[in-house]
Motif scaffolding. Structure first.
Motif, PDB file in Angstrom:
ATOM      1  N   CYS A 119     109.670   0.218 -52.595  1.00  0.00           N
ATOM      2  CA  CYS A 119     109.172  -0.574 -53.716  1.00  0.00           C
ATOM      3  C   CYS A 119     109.450   0.177 -55.011  1.00  0.00           C
ATOM      4  O   CYS A 119     109.897   1.326 -55.002  1.00  0.00           O
ATOM      5  N   GLU A 120     109.162  -0.463 -56.110  1.00  0.00           N
ATOM      6  CA  GLU A 120     109.404   0.148 -57.411  1.00  0.00           C
ATOM      7  C   GLU A 120     108.406   1.270 -57.668  1.00  0.00           C
ATOM      8  O   GLU A 120     107.204   1.115 -57.443  1.00  0.00           O
ATOM      9  N   VAL A 121     108.917   2.413 -58.144  1.00  0.00           N
ATOM     10  CA  VAL A 121     108.073   3.563 -58.481  1.00  0.00           C
ATOM     11  C   VAL A 121     108.403   4.020 -59.898  1.00  0.00           C
ATOM     12  O   VAL A 121     109.456   3.693 -60.441  1.00  0.00           O
ATOM     13  N   ASN A 122     107.480   4.789 -60.493  1.00  0.00           N
ATOM     14  CA  ASN A 122     107.746   5.306 -61.831  1.00  0.00           C
ATOM     15  C   ASN A 122     108.483   6.633 -61.746  1.00  0.00           C
ATOM     16  O   ASN A 122     108.854   7.085 -60.657  1.00  0.00           O
ATOM     17  N   ASN A 133     105.070   7.596 -58.417  1.00  0.00           N
ATOM     18  CA  ASN A 133     103.920   6.730 -58.145  1.00  0.00           C
ATOM     19  C   ASN A 133     104.372   5.280 -58.053  1.00  0.00           C
ATOM     20  O   ASN A 133     105.185   4.817 -58.853  1.00  0.00           O
ATOM     21  N   LYS A 138     104.410   1.364 -58.503  1.00  0.00           N
ATOM     22  CA  LYS A 138     103.961   0.437 -59.532  1.00  0.00           C
ATOM     23  C   LYS A 138     103.287  -0.757 -58.862  1.00  0.00           C
ATOM     24  O   LYS A 138     103.867  -1.378 -57.974  1.00  0.00           O
ATOM     25  N   ASN A 183     100.252  -4.202 -59.488  1.00  0.00           N
ATOM     26  CA  ASN A 183      99.469  -4.990 -60.437  1.00  0.00           C
ATOM     27  C   ASN A 183      97.983  -4.816 -60.139  1.00  0.00           C
ATOM     28  O   ASN A 183      97.601  -3.963 -59.336  1.00  0.00           O
ATOM     29  N   THR A 225     102.740  -4.536 -54.812  1.00  0.00           N
ATOM     30  CA  THR A 225     103.999  -3.983 -55.299  1.00  0.00           C
ATOM     31  C   THR A 225     104.954  -5.140 -55.578  1.00  0.00           C
ATOM     32  O   THR A 225     104.585  -6.307 -55.469  1.00  0.00           O
ATOM     33  N   ASN A 226     106.188  -4.810 -55.919  1.00  0.00           N
ATOM     34  CA  ASN A 226     107.194  -5.861 -56.129  1.00  0.00           C
ATOM     35  C   ASN A 226     107.764  -6.371 -54.811  1.00  0.00           C
ATOM     36  O   ASN A 226     108.619  -7.261 -54.808  1.00  0.00           O
ATOM     37  N   ARG A 235      99.207   5.184 -56.270  1.00  0.00           N
ATOM     38  CA  ARG A 235      99.591   4.169 -57.250  1.00  0.00           C
ATOM     39  C   ARG A 235      99.660   4.758 -58.658  1.00  0.00           C
ATOM     40  O   ARG A 235      99.065   5.794 -58.966  1.00  0.00           O
ATOM     41  N   GLU A 236     100.370   4.072 -59.512  1.00  0.00           N
ATOM     42  CA  GLU A 236     100.510   4.483 -60.900  1.00  0.00           C
ATOM     43  C   GLU A 236      99.159   4.416 -61.621  1.00  0.00           C
ATOM     44  O   GLU A 236      98.375   3.495 -61.404  1.00  0.00           O
ATOM     45  N   ASP A 237      98.897   5.413 -62.471  1.00  0.00           N
ATOM     46  CA  ASP A 237      97.683   5.470 -63.297  1.00  0.00           C
ATOM     47  C   ASP A 237      96.388   5.566 -62.487  1.00  0.00           C
ATOM     48  O   ASP A 237      95.334   5.146 -62.953  1.00  0.00           O
TER      49      ASP A 237
END
Length: 312
Positions: free
Chosen positions: A255-258, A262, A264, A266, A271-272, A283-285
């Motif tokens: 999946c998409e990561v930063n 981490n 990304k 919602n 994930t996407n 997860r991000e943040d």
């Protein structure tokens, strides 16, 4: 085929299992190479979980979680997951022994762990004056002197946080320049209770049966050595993200990561990739707090229930 595979047995994974099974899913398995509980089980004291007034060790705190989650039908298998792959409209969870299981949905809650410095005495006093979370443990040092090791945004932000609790904070960094943003550096300079030592390194963390009581430090410009009396030290030099299960055989991520690795997601922990959810420190943040990880797990499980219902 499983309705849901949960990878990781910390607060996020256990909460996900509780909400998924209580929500009606029948085939839910949590995969964790050891006993459930997660990183928090190594904490000596936990006192900031809402509704739990008694101060407990992380290990004692997590024991009833297992009993409660398994009561509703969550299964636990001691298997280490190597990789998760997407196959048609479902997933394949591949284990280290190359066996596998298929699942309609997956929640990855493998978390991460703080980077350790390797300084002499760090392991000896970890949880006894050495910490990696000022938000978690700062209150134990109210009106006492502490030190922070690090030079990034987290180290500076946590130093500012500690300055509101402790009598003095000594920030130690081996370079003259900080990696933190200029705005954070300016905020740090305005805190009268923070002393900055650069370029310095810590050569030893000292203590006794009661825990940490001092540091041996070295000036990297002139080689002078000195000692610092403190009650605790916060090692904030980075965080290792356990995202290897997302890595595919071609090196790409499922999946998409930063930029830090981490995932990304919602607000539903989606994930996407449809059917793939991330909860907790991965997860991000992520705030990296037990209560937040538990919330993530519950949200992810509720999202799984919705996803499965819509894909019948």
């Amino acid at each position: 085929m499983l309705d849901l595979a949960i990878i990781g047995g910390g607060p996020a994974g256990l909460s996900a299992g509780l909400y998924a099974t209580r929500g009606g899913l029948k085939e839910v398995v949590m995969f964790e190479k050891g006993m459930p509980g997660g990183q928090i089980t190594s904490s000596s004291e936990l006192e900031n979980y809402p509704g739990v007034a008694e101060v407990k060790s992380g290990f004692d705190f997590m024991i009833p979680w297992q009993e409660q989650c398994f009561r509703f039908g969550l299964k636990h298998e001691m298997k280490e997951v190597k990789r998760v792959e997407r196959k048609d409209k479902h997933f394949v969870v591949i284990f280290n022994d190359d066996s596998s299981v298929e699942a309609k949905s997956v929640i990855v809650a493998t978390g991460g762990s703080p980077k350790r410095s390797g300084i002499n005495g760090e392991d000896t006093y970890w949880g006894k004056g050495v910490s990696s979370c000022a938000t978690c443990d700062g209150f134990f040092y109210k009106n006492k002197e502490v030190a922070v090791l690090g030079g990034g945004d987290t180290a500076l932000e946590e130093s500012i946080h500690l300055a509101k609790i402790c009598s003095k904070v000594t920030l130690i960094h081996r370079r003259n320049e900080f990696r933190a943003s200029p705005v954070t550096v300016e905020r740090l300079k305005k805190e009268s209770k923070i002393e900055v030592l650069t370029p310095y390194e810590i050569t030893e963390i000292c203590g006794d049966n009661s825990g940490v009581n001092g540091l041996k430090i070295k000036n990297l410009e002139n080689g002078n050595q000195s000692e610092l009396s403190i009650a605790g030290i916060f090692v904030l030099i980075g965080y290792n993200i356990n995202n290897s299960v997302l890595q595919q055989t071609d090196g790409s991520m499922l999946c998409e990561v930063n930029q830090y690795g981490n995932a990304k997601v919602n607000l539903k922990m989606e994930t996407n990739v449809p059917g793939l959810f991330i909860a907790g420190d991965l997860r991000e943040d992520s705030p990296k707090q037990v209560v937040c990880a538990a919330s993530d797990g519950a949200i992810a499980a509720l999202s799984v229930l919705e996803y499965i219902e819509h894909t019948k």
